[in-house]
Each structure stands twice: as structure tokens, then as C-alpha cells.
Design a protein around this motif. Structure first.
Motif, PDB file in Angstrom:
ATOM      1  N   GLY A  46       0.946  -1.227   0.092  1.00 37.52           N
ATOM      2  CA  GLY A  46      -0.043  -0.059  -0.099  1.00 37.52           C
ATOM      3  C   GLY A  46       0.870   1.051  -0.033  1.00 37.52           C
ATOM      4  N   ASP A  47       0.585   2.177   1.037  1.00 33.21           N
ATOM      5  CA  ASP A  47       1.272   3.468   0.882  1.00 33.21           C
ATOM      6  C   ASP A  47       2.186   3.516   2.161  1.00 33.21           C
ATOM      7  N   SER A  48       2.444   2.515   2.805  1.00 29.83           N
ATOM      8  CA  SER A  48       3.404   2.564   4.126  1.00 29.83           C
ATOM      9  C   SER A  48       4.827   2.883   3.746  1.00 29.83           C
ATOM     10  N   CYS A  49       5.140   2.548   2.585  1.00 30.60           N
ATOM     11  CA  CYS A  49       6.698   3.112   1.971  1.00 30.60           C
ATOM     12  C   CYS A  49       6.571   4.175   1.094  1.00 30.60           C
ATOM     13  N   LEU A  50       5.350   4.921   1.140  1.00 30.26           N
ATOM     14  CA  LEU A  50       5.410   6.085   0.275  1.00 30.26           C
ATOM     15  C   LEU A  50       5.488   7.372   1.213  1.00 30.26           C
ATOM     16  N   ASN A  51       6.036   8.210   0.629  1.00 30.90           N
ATOM     17  CA  ASN A  51       5.838   9.749   1.105  1.00 30.90           C
ATOM     18  C   ASN A  51       5.685  10.825   0.243  1.00 30.90           C
ATOM     19  N   ASP A  52       4.561  10.897  -0.426  1.00 31.16           N
ATOM     20  CA  ASP A  52       4.028  11.819  -1.193  1.00 31.16           C
ATOM     21  C   ASP A  52       4.277  13.251  -0.788  1.00 31.16           C
ATOM     22  N   ARG A 400      -6.069   1.840   2.023  1.00 32.10           N
ATOM     23  CA  ARG A 400      -7.177   2.664   2.343  1.00 32.10           C
ATOM     24  C   ARG A 400      -7.881   2.289   3.512  1.00 32.10           C
ATOM     25  N   MET A 401      -7.642   1.513   4.624  1.00 32.81           N
ATOM     26  CA  MET A 401      -8.273   1.599   5.680  1.00 32.81           C
ATOM     27  C   MET A 401      -8.336   2.878   6.399  1.00 32.81           C
ATOM     28  N   GLY A 403      -8.935   6.051   9.493  1.00 36.28           N
ATOM     29  CA  GLY A 403      -8.127   6.015  10.644  1.00 36.28           C
ATOM     30  C   GLY A 403      -8.811   5.470  11.991  1.00 36.28           C
ATOM     31  N   ASP A 404     -10.099   5.649  12.065  1.00 38.06           N
ATOM     32  CA  ASP A 404     -10.827   4.907  13.047  1.00 38.06           C
ATOM     33  C   ASP A 404     -10.362   3.545  13.382  1.00 38.06           C
ATOM     34  N   HIS A 405     -10.497   2.831  11.994  1.00 34.59           N
ATOM     35  CA  HIS A 405     -10.178   1.433  12.105  1.00 34.59           C
ATOM     36  C   HIS A 405      -8.692   0.982  12.639  1.00 34.59           C
ATOM     37  N   PHE A 406      -7.820   1.877  11.779  1.00 28.91           N
ATOM     38  CA  PHE A 406      -6.380   1.505  12.557  1.00 28.91           C
ATOM     39  C   PHE A 406      -6.212   1.825  13.813  1.00 28.91           C
ATOM     40  N   ARG A 407      -6.870   2.955  14.592  1.00 29.15           N
ATOM     41  CA  ARG A 407      -6.789   3.267  15.866  1.00 29.15           C
ATOM     42  C   ARG A 407      -7.321   2.036  16.783  1.00 29.15           C
ATOM     43  N   GLN A 408      -8.377   1.364  16.253  1.00 28.57           N
ATOM     44  CA  GLN A 408      -9.130   0.332  16.725  1.00 28.57           C
ATOM     45  C   GLN A 408      -8.390  -0.924  16.882  1.00 28.57           C
ATOM     46  N   TYR A 409      -7.925  -1.065  15.614  1.00 28.82           N
ATOM     47  CA  TYR A 409      -6.696  -2.449  15.512  1.00 28.82           C
ATOM     48  C   TYR A 409      -5.555  -2.394  16.220  1.00 28.82           C
ATOM     49  N   PHE A 410      -4.939  -1.199  16.311  1.00 24.96           N
ATOM     50  CA  PHE A 410      -3.683  -0.977  17.081  1.00 24.96           C
ATOM     51  C   PHE A 410      -3.580   0.064  18.171  1.00 24.96           C
ATOM     52  N   PRO A 411      -4.500  -0.538  19.308  1.00 24.90           N
ATOM     53  CA  PRO A 411      -4.553   0.614  20.253  1.00 24.90           C
ATOM     54  C   PRO A 411      -3.312   1.010  21.097  1.00 24.90           C
ATOM     55  N   ARG A 412      -2.098   0.566  20.897  1.00 24.56           N
ATOM     56  CA  ARG A 412      -0.808   1.120  21.256  1.00 24.56           C
ATOM     57  C   ARG A 412      -0.344   2.399  20.482  1.00 24.56           C
ATOM     58  N   TRP A 413      -1.337   3.003  19.654  1.00 23.07           N
ATOM     59  CA  TRP A 413      -0.700   3.892  18.422  1.00 23.07           C
ATOM     60  C   TRP A 413      -0.297   5.168  19.311  1.00 23.07           C
ATOM     61  N   GLU A 414      -1.005   5.444  20.359  1.00 21.75           N
ATOM     62  CA  GLU A 414      -0.651   6.836  20.998  1.00 21.75           C
ATOM     63  C   GLU A 414       0.844   6.498  21.668  1.00 21.75           C
ATOM     64  N   GLU A 415       1.028   5.589  22.243  1.00 22.14           N
ATOM     65  CA  GLU A 415       2.250   5.153  22.959  1.00 22.14           C
ATOM     66  C   GLU A 415       3.171   5.381  21.771  1.00 22.14           C
ATOM     67  N   PHE A 416       3.110   4.573  20.686  1.00 21.33           N
ATOM     68  CA  PHE A 416       4.042   4.572  19.542  1.00 21.33           C
ATOM     69  C   PHE A 416       4.234   6.009  19.137  1.00 21.33           C
ATOM     70  N   GLN A 417       3.296   6.733  18.958  1.00 17.76           N
ATOM     71  CA  GLN A 417       3.583   8.234  18.631  1.00 17.76           C
ATOM     72  C   GLN A 417       5.000   8.952  19.162  1.00 17.76           C
ATOM     73  N   SER A 427       2.929   8.464   3.709  1.00 17.80           N
ATOM     74  CA  SER A 427       1.583   8.756   3.203  1.00 17.80           C
ATOM     75  C   SER A 427       0.711   8.013   3.927  1.00 17.80           C
ATOM     76  N   PHE A 428       1.036   6.785   4.403  1.00 17.81           N
ATOM     77  CA  PHE A 428      -0.079   6.124   5.236  1.00 17.81           C
ATOM     78  C   PHE A 428      -0.153   6.671   6.615  1.00 17.81           C
ATOM     79  N   TRP A 429       0.880   7.110   7.293  1.00 14.70           N
ATOM     80  CA  TRP A 429       0.678   7.563   8.754  1.00 14.70           C
ATOM     81  C   TRP A 429      -0.098   8.878   8.699  1.00 14.70           C
TER      82      TRP A 429
END
Length: 435
Positions: A46-52, A400-401, A403-417, A427-429
């Protein structure tokens, strides 16, 4: 000259403001005022390796193997080394990768950043569990050495961290011993989804590697039918098999996808019938067992100019059969299936990264030709099933997922930030953090 970059799915495409080829280990990060993202071999989907609009650091220039300890199987190499390069060096001296995804054309840095998994997750977990230490170039700290005991928090953020915590310069990994290049394999024909789960439970006890191809268009009593592949590295007394012959190249980019409802149904039906025996045993070379698609270079071209979207999800053990059944029924009803439908059960080995995707349950991966809104609608419907089950979608395969779904799937995202390098982005982030 404007250079357009794409991932392996060829959707979406991105235009970086600048591309810098990394050939340094002790210089400051380039990029000026632009955000920065490391780029390996572009095998994310997808776009995790892209930086438009930002800068890319092409890491393939860091391609040296720094040290191999033949007695212990520890290997240190730069981040741009391909897994294929490692295999060519270590298999002849009796070692193998501890974990490998379905292609060997990924970089070590990419394998860490996406915490890749393979057919042996139930035994050995993810790639990140076998990383002993790594060096990370950050814009605010310089070079930082990370391991499970040194800068451990940053280490765990970097594994599965999608390249956002800094540029991995080199890593040391622990290999696993083998006797020869052969794999003692079995291919079992099974009739439906229930049979898959029975085979998986039986096989995980005795086989290091397990995975299944399924016919994603079969319905009714045949829903989930396919082939179950399992194997172990061959014993020392087994005669090593010959390596595969010449690789082929998909020659053209057709203006339209060669994957459609008719070709899918024909292929899946014929492929399921290619082995009429209940079981086929063989000692095969490791390459066709682990990397069947690597035998056709540029196979992604068959999806045409619009590219394709891969969808990989995991659903929890308690509802795995019910959820996978619902996913397959939705795909079959849409008549927008995949040649490459792969089903596996993950083990309970805890992944080390804050954003690591693998977790206990069943994982399903499929490729869908990009047919615009029709494909997006189908994937959105699959998201609803995955989210309601408490599962997750793999960021390395996603374009294309929400943001709401991403944050549900990966609940440690705030710690990661907290560990994202202040100059790094993708582009993904930006997409999944958009509210």
C-alpha cells in the motif's frame, strides 16, 4: 525530472519531492525541510513505504553484510541487504532465516519495519523476535543503538514501526540451523473451511511450516476448499534437491487487468483439480516452497495499469471460523476474488513491536484488482467483519483503511507516537492520523 514511486500493489502512486540514495552510516539525514521516510525495495503493498510530497531515503545503497558467525549463526548486515542476498550466503554453510515472508526480495530494514511473519509463526513468531540489536539514525539523536536491553522502548517501537522511528542502518539477527536446502513437504487437498481448521490444528504440532491456498470463489459446502501445505527442513541424510531453474518475467503491462471474474473462476477451479490425490509428498528446494511467486519477476504487472490492492487481516481464535466464513462469503458474492488467497493460523507468540500485526487467530490474505469504487466498497465491507470480530488489518498491505479502524486495530498507537522521529512521516501515517 519528476519520479513517481509506487509500492508492489502499484496503488496508490506518490511523487516525492526528493529522493536520496543512502550510502552513509555516519552523516546527517538529508532532505532539507521535507519530511523523510526510508524506502527499501518497495515490496509493501500500500502506501506505508511512500511519502508523497516528502523525501525518500533509498536504503538499497546500504547493502553490505558486515559479519557472519558460522558457529553461532548470528549475522550483522546493513539495512538495504535483501533476504535473497542473505540466503545465498548462509544456506551453503548450514543456516537459514528464522522467519521469512512470501518473497525473498525484501530488505532487512523493511522486514524489521513491518515485523514480517511467515509460515512458521506458530513456532517462531515474527522476524522482530530474532533481531538481537540494531542501529537507528535519528534526526534528533544521531545514531542510537537499540536492543531488548538497550534503549528497549525505542527498539520495540522500531520493530513494526513502519520506518517512522528513524532510519535503520544495520541489524544483527539470529539465524536457525539447517542440514541442507531441502524441505520435506506435504500438500493435502481439503474440501471446505472446517477441514482447513482441523488440518491446521493437527499440523501445527508436528510441522514448522503450515499455510493453505484456498479457492475464494467456492461457495456452499465447498466454501474454503483448497490445498494445505506443510513442511519441515529436510533431515541430514536426505539428498539435497536441485535448485529451481531459470526465473521468468511477466513481459508487459496490459492496459486492463488480466484478473477478472471469468479468469479467476477458471483458474481456481483448474488449480483445485490439479492434484486429485488426497496427499502429495516431496522433498523440494526451499525456493519454490517458500517463494513460489518469486519465480515470476514483475508478476504484479498482470493487474494492469490501475494496480491491485492486497487485503490481509487477522481475526481472533474464538470467532476465527465464523469470521473467515463471513469474509469468504462476502468475497464470493462480490465475484471479485483473488488468485492468491492464503489462509493460516497464527500462534500465540507475542510480537515485540508496538504496532506489530500478528496476534493469535486466523489470517487471510488476498489480492484484488483495482476496479475503483467497486473494490473499495468490497474492502469496506470486509473491514466491518474484521472490526466487529476484534481483529486487525495489516498496515504493510493496506492502501485505504480508515483512521478509526487503524486506531481500533492498534490500540498502542498513542504510545508509539512518542517514538516517531520528528522529521519522519509517510503517506500511510498521515492518512490514518487524519481526523
Amino acid at each position: 525530472m519528476t519520479v513517481v514511486y509506487a509500492s508492489w500493489g502499484r496503488y496508490p502512486k506518490a511523487t516525492p519531492a526528493a529522493v536520496y540514495r543512502a550510502h552513509w552510516t555516519d552523516e546527517d539525514l538529508p532532505g532539507g525541510s521535507h519530511s523523510v521516510l526510508p524506502y527499501g525495495n518497495g515490496r509493501s503493498y500500500g502506501d506505508s513505504c511512500l511519502n508523497d510530497g516528502g523525501a525518500l531515503l533509498d536504503m538499497r545503497g546500504l547493502d553490505r553484510v558486515l559479519n557472519i558467525d558460522r558457529s553461532t549463526g548470528t549475522l550483522r548486515c546493513e539495512a538495504g541487504v535483501l533476504l535473497a542476498d542473505i540466503l545465498s550466503l548462509v544456506v551453503p554453510i548450514g543456516w537459514f532465516l528464522p522467519v521469512t515472508p512470501g518473497t525473498r526480495f525484501v530488505t532487512v530494514g523493511g522486514a524489521i519495519a513491518n515485523d514480517v511473519h511467515g509460515k512458521n509463526h506458530h513456532r517462531t513468531g515474527t522476524f522482530g523476535q530474532h533481531v538481537l540489536c540494531l542501529a537507528l539514525r535519528r534526526s534528533d539523536q544521531g545514531v542510537v543503538l537499540c536492543s531488548p536491553t538497550e534503549n528497549a522502548e525505542l527498539f520495540h517501537a522500531t520493530i513494526g514501526g513502519l520506518g517512522l522511528t528513524g532510519a535503520i542502518l544495520w541489524a544483527e539477527i539470529q539465524l536457525r540451523p539447517i542440514a541442507n536446502p531441502g524441505v520435506n513437504s506435504e500438500t493435502i487437498r481439503f474440501a471446505n473451511l472446517e477441514a482447513f481448521f482441523d488440518l491446521s490444528e493437527e499440523s501445527d504440532r508436528d510441522y514448522e511450516y503450515t499455510v493453505a491456498w484456498i479457492d475464494c470463489l467456492a461457495r456452499g459446502k465447498s466454501l474454503g476448499r483448497g490445498f494445505f501445505m506443510r513442511g519441515n527442513h529436510a533431515a541430514p541424510q536426505k539428498r539435497p534437491p536441485s535448485p529451481p531453474g531459470k526465473t521468468h518475467t511477466f513481459p508487459i503491462e496490459p492496459p486492463f487487468p488480466l484478473v477478472n471474474a471469468w479468469s479467476l473462476r477458471a483458474f481456481n477451479t483448474l488449480y483445485y483439480r490439479k492434484q486429485m490425490a488426497a496427499m502429495h509428498r516431496a522433498i523440494t528446494h526451499y525456493e519454490p516452497f517458500f517463494y513460489p511467486l518469486d519465480g515470476i519477476l514483475h508478476w504484479n504487472r498482470m493487474y494492469g495499469r490501475q494496480g491491485f490492492l492486497q487485503y490481509q487481516c487477522v481475526v481472533p481464535p474464538g470467532s476465527a471460523e465464523e469470521s473467515i466464513r463471513a469474509l469468504l462469503e462476502t468475497i464470493a458474492a462480490a465475484k471479485n476474488g483473488s488468485f492468491l488467497a492464503v489462509l493460516k493460523v497464527f500462534g500465540d507468540r507475542r510480537s515485540p513491536g508496538l504496532l506489530s500485526f500478528p496476534r493469535p487467530g486466523a489470517t487471510l490474505a488476498l489480492d484484488f484488482p483495482n476496479q475503483g469504487q467497486r473494490t473499495m466498497d468490497l474492502l469496506n465491507n470486509l473491514d466491518k467483519i474484521v472490526a466487529s470480530s476484534g481483529g486487525a488489518v495489516y498496515p504493510a498491505k493496506d492502501a485505504r483503511m480508515s483512521g478509526d479502524h487503524f486506531r481500533q486495530y492498534f490500540p498502542r498507537w498513542e504510545e508509539f507516537q512518542r517514538y516517531i522521529d520528528p522529521r519522519f512521516s509517510s503517506s500511510f501515517w498521515r492518512r490514518v492520523m487524519r481526523t
